[in-house]
Scaffold this motif. Structure first.
Motif, PDB file in Angstrom:
ATOM      1  N   LEU A  89     -77.405 -10.867 -22.168  1.00 36.58           N
ATOM      2  CA  LEU A  89     -78.826 -10.865 -22.504  1.00 36.58           C
ATOM      3  C   LEU A  89     -79.249 -12.139 -23.224  1.00 36.58           C
ATOM      4  O   LEU A  89     -80.433 -12.479 -23.247  1.00 36.58           O
ATOM      5  N   ALA A  90     -78.280 -12.825 -23.797  1.00 38.25           N
ATOM      6  CA  ALA A  90     -78.601 -14.097 -24.449  1.00 38.25           C
ATOM      7  C   ALA A  90     -78.997 -15.132 -23.395  1.00 38.25           C
ATOM      8  O   ALA A  90     -79.687 -16.097 -23.704  1.00 38.25           O
ATOM      9  N   VAL A 103     -74.411  -8.267 -24.828  1.00 42.28           N
ATOM     10  CA  VAL A 103     -75.217  -9.158 -25.673  1.00 42.28           C
ATOM     11  C   VAL A 103     -75.162 -10.579 -25.118  1.00 42.28           C
ATOM     12  O   VAL A 103     -76.192 -11.264 -25.011  1.00 42.28           O
ATOM     13  N   ALA A 104     -73.969 -11.015 -24.720  1.00 43.42           N
ATOM     14  CA  ALA A 104     -73.811 -12.367 -24.172  1.00 43.42           C
ATOM     15  C   ALA A 104     -74.666 -12.517 -22.911  1.00 43.42           C
ATOM     16  O   ALA A 104     -75.334 -13.540 -22.716  1.00 43.42           O
ATOM     17  N   LEU A 149     -79.649  -9.328 -36.105  1.00 41.63           N
ATOM     18  CA  LEU A 149     -78.376  -9.826 -36.647  1.00 41.63           C
ATOM     19  C   LEU A 149     -78.511 -10.313 -38.086  1.00 41.63           C
ATOM     20  O   LEU A 149     -77.508 -10.524 -38.771  1.00 41.63           O
ATOM     21  N   LEU A 180     -82.786  -9.077 -25.579  1.00 45.46           N
ATOM     22  CA  LEU A 180     -82.046  -9.244 -26.829  1.00 45.46           C
ATOM     23  C   LEU A 180     -83.007  -9.581 -27.964  1.00 45.46           C
ATOM     24  O   LEU A 180     -83.913 -10.395 -27.793  1.00 45.46           O
ATOM     25  N   ASP A 181     -82.816  -8.930 -29.089  1.00 40.35           N
ATOM     26  CA  ASP A 181     -83.577  -9.294 -30.283  1.00 40.35           C
ATOM     27  C   ASP A 181     -82.599  -9.700 -31.378  1.00 40.35           C
ATOM     28  O   ASP A 181     -82.095  -8.867 -32.142  1.00 40.35           O
ATOM     29  N   ALA A 182     -82.343 -10.991 -31.423  1.00 42.57           N
ATOM     30  CA  ALA A 182     -81.290 -11.493 -32.313  1.00 42.57           C
ATOM     31  C   ALA A 182     -81.663 -11.383 -33.783  1.00 42.57           C
ATOM     32  O   ALA A 182     -80.801 -11.531 -34.652  1.00 42.57           O
ATOM     33  N   ARG A 183     -82.941 -11.095 -34.065  1.00 43.46           N
ATOM     34  CA  ARG A 183     -83.317 -10.933 -35.473  1.00 43.46           C
ATOM     35  C   ARG A 183     -82.543  -9.793 -36.123  1.00 43.46           C
ATOM     36  O   ARG A 183     -82.307  -9.801 -37.337  1.00 43.46           O
ATOM     37  N   ARG A 195     -74.077 -18.091 -33.080  1.00 43.59           N
ATOM     38  CA  ARG A 195     -74.388 -18.489 -31.714  1.00 43.59           C
ATOM     39  C   ARG A 195     -75.655 -17.792 -31.226  1.00 43.59           C
ATOM     40  O   ARG A 195     -76.546 -18.414 -30.665  1.00 43.59           O
ATOM     41  N   TYR A 196     -75.744 -16.471 -31.481  1.00 44.98           N
ATOM     42  CA  TYR A 196     -76.899 -15.741 -30.967  1.00 44.98           C
ATOM     43  C   TYR A 196     -78.154 -16.011 -31.778  1.00 44.98           C
ATOM     44  O   TYR A 196     -79.250 -15.944 -31.256  1.00 44.98           O
ATOM     45  N   ARG A 197     -77.973 -16.324 -33.037  1.00 40.37           N
ATOM     46  CA  ARG A 197     -79.156 -16.671 -33.820  1.00 40.37           C
ATOM     47  C   ARG A 197     -79.703 -18.009 -33.348  1.00 40.37           C
ATOM     48  O   ARG A 197     -80.905 -18.214 -33.283  1.00 40.37           O
ATOM     49  N   PHE A 252     -79.444 -19.117 -30.303  1.00 40.14           N
ATOM     50  CA  PHE A 252     -80.121 -18.775 -29.062  1.00 40.14           C
ATOM     51  C   PHE A 252     -81.541 -18.304 -29.355  1.00 40.14           C
ATOM     52  O   PHE A 252     -82.504 -18.698 -28.704  1.00 40.14           O
ATOM     53  N   TRP A 253     -81.637 -17.482 -30.389  1.00 42.39           N
ATOM     54  CA  TRP A 253     -82.926 -16.887 -30.707  1.00 42.39           C
ATOM     55  C   TRP A 253     -83.918 -17.953 -31.168  1.00 42.39           C
ATOM     56  O   TRP A 253     -85.062 -17.992 -30.743  1.00 42.39           O
ATOM     57  N   ARG A 300     -70.396  -6.502 -26.636  1.00 36.04           N
ATOM     58  CA  ARG A 300     -70.536  -7.949 -26.893  1.00 36.04           C
ATOM     59  C   ARG A 300     -70.812  -8.698 -25.592  1.00 36.04           C
ATOM     60  O   ARG A 300     -71.607  -9.644 -25.569  1.00 36.04           O
ATOM     61  N   LEU A 316     -69.778 -16.058 -33.880  1.00 40.33           N
ATOM     62  CA  LEU A 316     -70.470 -15.290 -32.841  1.00 40.33           C
ATOM     63  C   LEU A 316     -71.919 -15.037 -33.229  1.00 40.33           C
ATOM     64  O   LEU A 316     -72.840 -15.269 -32.445  1.00 40.33           O
ATOM     65  N   ILE A 317     -72.122 -14.577 -34.441  1.00 42.22           N
ATOM     66  CA  ILE A 317     -73.478 -14.268 -34.885  1.00 42.22           C
ATOM     67  C   ILE A 317     -74.338 -15.525 -34.900  1.00 42.22           C
ATOM     68  O   ILE A 317     -75.482 -15.525 -34.442  1.00 42.22           O
TER      69      ILE A 317
END
Lengths: 111, 111
Positions: B30-31, B27-28, B82, B77-80, A91-93, A95-96, B24, A88-89
DNA sequence: ACAACATTTATCCGATCGGTTAAATGTTGT
DNA sequence: ACAACATTTAACCGATCGGATAAATGTTGT
């Protein structure tokens, strides 16, 4: 129960387990090798029942397996339980990174 | 406050934020692009204040940034945020791979 | 100015959490 | 058999959680 619900429950359990600093310390301890409940509890200032409950939470997440060894209980870390969370993590990284890349391209093409 | 306490608090916040299925899903959402609070709330069966609170939790974790846009509030979303969580998980997965490797060597050397 | 709209704040509710202490259970060594 | 030990279960406590509804706040268009 659908697969999605199951995956959701797993993620709930793993993230919940990792959301507590005491439990993260227990995981760190077990990463250096399996241990009995008493050994795990030793460096903590809290009661044994409290530790036992934390181990329950970690167990429900699949992160810790317990095995009787005489009157002791050997606890072992099973890091495979982290896989869905890691996925999951990641995936979003991804995306980023994609977003940053798009931004970079945009700035480049239209300065 | 020591750096360790700060890092711990960050991990608490991020894992807590991810431990809830509604969050979650947010978050999905906003991704796939930033959105207003109302847009985020739309697919959910719960009240707007509930969504607002979830966004607070995500905000405290640094995962969502909010910016006023007229009478709307744009959430991004700010995936940083994570990163520390990803790092922690990667550490234990590495441990696990190392453990498997050691086990494989052991079986090989002493069958 | 004001009405409509987007969102938050306040307050409350029942459930869960992380901790406690006391009692129960299971296991071992003598 | 029994005493000592390792751990869990039970019962309780105050705090936090996820939700609700009602009221307040900020913003816009007319």
């Amino acid at each position: 129960m659908s697969r999605a619900a199951t995956a959701d429950a797993r993620l709930d359990a793993v993230f919940t387990a990792l959301a507590d600093p005491t439990r993260r310390r227990i995981v760190a301890r077990l990463a250096r090798g399996s241990a009995t409940v008493g050994e795990i509890a030793e460096p903590f200032a809290i009661s044994l029942p409290a530790i036992s409950k934390h181990l329950d939470v970690l167990g429900r997440a699949g992160l810790v397996q317990r095995e009787r060894e005489g009157r002791f209980q050997r606890c072992t870390l099973d890091a495979r339980a982290l896989d869905p969370a890691a996925e999951l993590i990641a995936r979003y990284r991804d995306f980023w990174e994609d977003a940053l890349e798009r931004l970079a391209r945009y700035v480049e093409d239209d300065p």
